[in-house]
Design an enzyme around this catalytic site. Structure first.
Site, PDB file in Angstrom:
ATOM      1  N   SER A 120      82.995  90.190  21.599  1.00 43.26           N
ATOM      2  CA  SER A 120      83.636  91.449  21.223  1.00 43.26           C
ATOM      3  C   SER A 120      85.147  91.280  21.301  1.00 43.26           C
ATOM      4  O   SER A 120      85.676  90.851  22.338  1.00 43.26           O
ATOM      5  CB  SER A 120      83.215  92.573  22.169  1.00 43.26           C
ATOM      6  OG  SER A 120      81.840  92.853  22.037  1.00 43.26           O
TER       7      SER A 120
ATOM      8  N   ARG B 266      70.300  95.205  23.837  1.00 45.35           N
ATOM      9  CA  ARG B 266      71.410  95.678  24.670  1.00 45.35           C
ATOM     10  C   ARG B 266      70.875  96.762  25.606  1.00 45.35           C
ATOM     11  O   ARG B 266      70.637  97.889  25.184  1.00 45.35           O
ATOM     12  CB  ARG B 266      72.528  96.234  23.785  1.00 45.35           C
ATOM     13  CG  ARG B 266      73.774  96.651  24.531  1.00 45.35           C
ATOM     14  CD  ARG B 266      74.838  97.163  23.547  1.00 45.35           C
ATOM     15  NE  ARG B 266      76.076  97.442  24.241  1.00 45.35           N
ATOM     16  CZ  ARG B 266      76.363  98.584  24.853  1.00 45.35           C
ATOM     17  NH1 ARG B 266      75.472  99.568  24.859  1.00 45.35           N
ATOM     18  NH2 ARG B 266      77.519  98.763  25.449  1.00 45.35           N
TER      19      ARG B 266
ATOM     20  N   LYS C 132      77.793 104.140  22.421  1.00 37.77           N
ATOM     21  CA  LYS C 132      78.622 103.820  23.579  1.00 37.77           C
ATOM     22  C   LYS C 132      79.996 104.449  23.385  1.00 37.77           C
ATOM     23  O   LYS C 132      80.438 104.708  22.275  1.00 37.77           O
ATOM     24  CB  LYS C 132      78.757 102.301  23.747  1.00 37.77           C
ATOM     25  CG  LYS C 132      79.422 101.595  22.575  1.00 37.77           C
ATOM     26  CD  LYS C 132      79.456 100.099  22.745  1.00 37.77           C
ATOM     27  CE  LYS C 132      80.425  99.661  23.801  1.00 37.77           C
ATOM     28  NZ  LYS C 132      80.637  98.201  23.840  1.00 37.77           N
TER      29      LYS C 132
END
Length: 210
Positions: free
Chosen positions: A110, A41, A140
């Site tokens: 997600s 990511r 995040k």
């Protein structure tokens, strides 16, 4: 990602900006305990940087039987031949990703704290759904905070595996395991562990043992 057997497995997510020594760190982490999947990511990185890092990491995962998942970019996943892609809301269409990657690719979605989004993802052909963030995350910024009960509901109603994500550590993982998570997605708990990434994996693995 392999089918989820009874119990819960680890799903590692890279730090947001993996440094040049990250391949060695990943190897140490994977060698420390069973890890089902790894997700690269790199939000905000250019394509060349993502491809270059992926090409270094994919053989490390393949040698250890760990699925390599790319975040968001189904196009780059197809170019690289990764094991799959993970799509956030608004980051791509599951059907388009399937067309690009083929039927054997692992596609995750997600779903935050939404049962509706999870059911839609399953109907669209996702291979797993991810709920979270269950806890505050250093990796995040998060706005959704589901109750662990959503994991119990999902595993009772559906056979599709579910992933718990968000601020998970060895200290707070057990309620999510007990609630029925098939996979725990972790990042900081491994890469920022004071004794190193291997110790981070070992600590989490201990929680997952029946």
């Amino acid at each position: 990602m392999p089918d989820a057997p009874p119990g819960c497995q680890l799903y590692l997510i890279s730090p947001p900006d993996p440094a040049d020594d990250f391949p060695e760190r990943l190897a140490r982490a994977l060698d420390a305990g069973p890890v089902a999947a790894f997700q690269l990511r790199m939000k905000g990185a250019d394509d060349a940087a993502i491809v270059a890092m992926a090409e270094r990491l994919m053989p490390i995962c393949a040698d250890r039987g760990c699925a390599f998942i790319l975040n968001d970019r189904a196009d780059l996943a197809a170019q690289l031949g990764t094991d799959g892609v993970h799509l956030g809301q608004g980051d791509g269409d599951i059907a388009r990703a399937r067309a690009l990657l083929g039927r054997d690719a692992q596609i995750g979605a997600s779903c935050h704290d939404s049962r509706h989004l999870a059911m839609e993802a399953g109907e669209a052909g996702a291979d797993y759904v991810a709920f979270g963030a269950f806890y505050p995350s250093d990796t995040k910024e998060t706005t959704h905070r589901p109750d662990p009960e959503i994991l119990t509901w999902w595993t009772t109603m559906f056979v599709l595996p579910c992933v718990a994500i968000g601020g998970i550590t060895a200290e707070d993982a057990k309620p999510l395991v007990d609630a029925g998570a098939d996979f725990l997605a972790v990042s900081s708990a491994v890469w920022n562990h004071p004794e190193g990434e291997a110790a981070g994996v070992e600590a989490l693995t201990a929680v997952l043992k029946p």
